[in-house]
Design an enzyme around this catalytic site. Structure first.
Site, mmCIF file in Angstrom:
data_model
loop_
_atom_site.group_PDB
_atom_site.id
_atom_site.type_symbol
_atom_site.label_atom_id
_atom_site.label_comp_id
_atom_site.label_asym_id
_atom_site.label_seq_id
_atom_site.Cartn_x
_atom_site.Cartn_y
_atom_site.Cartn_z
ATOM 1 N N TYR A 291 0.854 -1.197 0.000
ATOM 2 C CA TYR A 291 0.000 0.000 0.000
ATOM 3 C C TYR A 291 0.881 1.234 0.000
ATOM 4 O O TYR A 291 1.835 1.314 0.786
ATOM 5 C CB TYR A 291 -0.922 0.018 1.229
ATOM 6 C CG TYR A 291 -1.832 1.224 1.268
ATOM 7 C CD1 TYR A 291 -2.832 1.393 0.316
ATOM 8 C CD2 TYR A 291 -1.675 2.209 2.251
ATOM 9 C CE1 TYR A 291 -3.666 2.510 0.347
ATOM 10 C CE2 TYR A 291 -2.510 3.325 2.287
ATOM 11 C CZ TYR A 291 -3.508 3.472 1.329
ATOM 12 O OH TYR A 291 -4.326 4.568 1.361
ATOM 13 N N ASP B 201 9.200 2.085 0.838
ATOM 14 C CA ASP B 201 8.140 2.876 1.452
ATOM 15 C C ASP B 201 8.129 2.513 2.937
ATOM 16 O O ASP B 201 7.590 1.476 3.335
ATOM 17 C CB ASP B 201 6.803 2.568 0.783
ATOM 18 C CG ASP B 201 5.667 3.408 1.353
ATOM 19 O OD1 ASP B 201 5.904 4.114 2.367
ATOM 20 O OD2 ASP B 201 4.555 3.373 0.803
ATOM 21 N N LYS C 75 3.606 9.023 8.900
ATOM 22 C CA LYS C 75 3.222 8.510 10.224
ATOM 23 C C LYS C 75 4.128 8.995 11.369
ATOM 24 O O LYS C 75 4.070 10.155 11.726
ATOM 25 C CB LYS C 75 3.073 6.985 10.150
ATOM 26 C CG LYS C 75 2.022 6.625 9.063
ATOM 27 C CD LYS C 75 1.364 5.298 9.146
ATOM 28 C CE LYS C 75 0.152 5.291 8.210
ATOM 29 N NZ LYS C 75 0.245 4.436 7.051
HETATM 30 C C1 LIG Z 1 -0.171 4.923 5.574
HETATM 31 C C2 LIG Z 1 0.704 4.567 4.413
HETATM 32 C C3 LIG Z 1 0.796 5.377 3.273
HETATM 33 C C4 LIG Z 1 -0.085 6.570 3.067
HETATM 34 O O1 LIG Z 1 0.143 7.553 4.009
HETATM 35 P P1 LIG Z 1 -1.018 8.656 4.270
HETATM 36 O O2 LIG Z 1 -0.405 9.579 5.254
HETATM 37 O O3 LIG Z 1 -2.194 7.892 4.771
HETATM 38 O O4 LIG Z 1 -1.275 9.298 2.959
HETATM 39 C C5 LIG Z 1 1.716 5.051 2.307
HETATM 40 N N1 LIG Z 1 2.503 3.965 2.420
HETATM 41 C C6 LIG Z 1 2.431 3.157 3.494
HETATM 42 C C7 LIG Z 1 3.355 1.989 3.598
HETATM 43 C C8 LIG Z 1 1.529 3.423 4.513
HETATM 44 O O5 LIG Z 1 1.431 2.606 5.553
#
Ligand SMILES: *Cc1c(COP(=O)(O)O)cnc(C)c1O
Length: 448
Positions: free
Chosen positions: A143, A235, A264
């Protein structure tokens, strides 16, 4: 348990917001989501005054829990009261950038943005701009936020948008392969090696079953991208400043990507994202380079202050030791319960992340001797190795109505709040206690 207030609020929300929420997953709870009034340490109190042990933790950002330490609160309040933002640079942006550069192996320079989604959007644009190539490789079950280049489904032959509103022609530039599948990746590079700008992956799939890489997989990704002149993008929006502590998952696994996206935790509970990496690549961002990237709120002083003080607090206290120890205790306790009550289920997670995935097959209760007790590590010698989810497809096969219709609610009735869908990670915070862990294990025992 009374939820009258949440129900009333949801009714109001439905009239003015699609699905009554501002982020899709929040509505997954049926018949309606709990509205939160406030947090206390490792707990939340909902609109009706019910108190829960909170393992959602903002879906990841709240490393320190709901009660921020004095130093973090003071920095947030000072920065806010001096005027929230300026559209001009401030010193605290440099402080946080220096902190990240000092601790994260891949990061020589960094740009801050406002969400994880914005970070991955900008990383993809940067990778394309830097390499002059269009194709991005992502993992099934990975994701990367709500963005055009990664909301793609289907295989490499037939990629298609996974959301309405995205042109098919966008999806054609995204190639999706199973995580942990070196063969599929090798074949893909044989066919498209010259066109691939980057492979982007979470080092551990954190949004979908907490899938650990099999031994050697991340090293393999490093080699094959190098060989073909493609970038490797980790990521680390979830894993960053969590798995591997301040060095992030890349230091834990000893694999250094070209670019890293953050979000985050790095904003200490405020909206944030960032793209870090080798200076030579990051310098392709405007105003130095020709990859346009900008944002009114980017490097927001309040966020920067909250992020910096959070990470500094973690550097000076036993934050990671604490959350990792409680994470271990949870996963070990869950492994025992699962072995007893549901031997086909898989306990997953590492560091402060945990989840029970309702897999349907296993070696049977008698075959569990010597399995990874701290959560699946994809250890080929483990009796469960063949049954633990290795990629998005395996995770999908573990989907069950039972989790959603019965299990989540049974946990909630016992005062334990789990993340809203069955594959998204749960998080331990510095504010959680041994008592929270024991209470949670008891609840699992009842609910599983
Ligand atoms: C939460 C998340 C995102 C997206 O971040 P947002 O602040 O919700 O836009 C992207 N990549 C990973 C791995 C995530 O866990």
């Amino acid at each position: 348990m009374n939820h009258e207030h949440s129900r009333t609020l949801y009714d109001r929300a439905l009239s003015v917001m699609p699905g009554g929420v501002n982020s899709a997953v929040r509505a997954a709870v049926e018949p309606y989501p709990l509205f939160v009034r406030k947090g206390v340490g490792g707990h939340v109190i909902d609109a009706d005054g019910n108190r829960f042990v909170d393992w959602v933790m903002g879906l990841g950002p709240l490393l320190l829990g709901h009660d921020l330490p004095e130093s973090v609160q003071a920095a947030i309040q000072r920065t806010t009261s001096e005027g929230p933002m300026y559209g001009m640079p401030t010193e605290v942006e440099i402080d946080l950038a220096e902190f990240v550069v000092r601790h994260v192996p891949s990061v020589e320079k960094i740009r801050f943005v406002n969400s994880g989604t914005e970070a991955t959007v900008s990383a993809v644009r940067l990778a394309r701009g830097y390499t002059g190539r269009n194709k991005i490789v992502i993992m099934e079950g990975g994701y990367h936020g709500a963005q055009e280049s990664t909301l793609v489904e289907g295989d490499t032959e037939n990629p298609r948008p996974s959301s309405a509103g995205i042109p098919q022609s966008f999806a054609e530039h995204t190639l999706r392969v199973p995580f942990n599948d070196a063969e599929a990746m090798t074949a893909l590079f044989e066919d498209h090696g010259e066109e691939i700008a980057a492979v982007m992956t979470e080092p551990i799939l954190g949004n979908y079953g907490i899938v650990h890489p099999v031994p050697g997989y991340l090293e393999f990704l490093r080699e094959i991208t190098d060989e073909h002149g493609a970038l490797l993008v980790f990521d680390e929006v979830i894993t960053g400043f969590r798995v591997g502590g301040l060095g992030c998952a890349q230091s834990h696994f000893g694999v250094t990507p070209d670019l890293t996206t953050f979000g985050k935790i790095i904003g200490g509970g405020f909206p944030v994202g960032a793209i870090g990496g080798r200076a030579e690549i990051i310098e392709h961002f405007a105003p130095v380079g020709d990859v346009f990237q900008a944002g009114t709120f980017s490097g927001h002083p309040v966020t920067m202050a909250a992020g910096l003080e959070t990470l500094q607090f973690a550097a000076e206290h036993d934050v990671h030791e604490h959350v990792h120890a409680l994470g271990d205790r949870l996963r070990e306790g869950l492994s025992e319960i699962v072995a007893d009550q549901a031997p086909n289920y898989t306990v997953v997670g590492t560091a402060d992340m945990f989840k029970v995935v309702f897999t349907r097959e296993g070696p049977g209760a008698n075959g569990l001797e010597g399995v990874c007790s701290g959560g699946c590590r994809q250890d080929p010698d483990c009796a469960r190795y063949d049954y633990c989810p290795k990629n998005g497809g395996d995770v999908t096969r573990a989907e069950t109505e039972r989790w959603r219709r019965l299990f989540w609610g049974r946990m909630k009735e016992q005062g334990i709040l789990l993340s809203q869908n069955q594959f998204e990670s749960q998080f331990v915070s510095y504010a959680h206690t041994d008592a929270d862990v024991e209470e949670t294990l008891e609840a699992y025992k009842e609910a599983l």
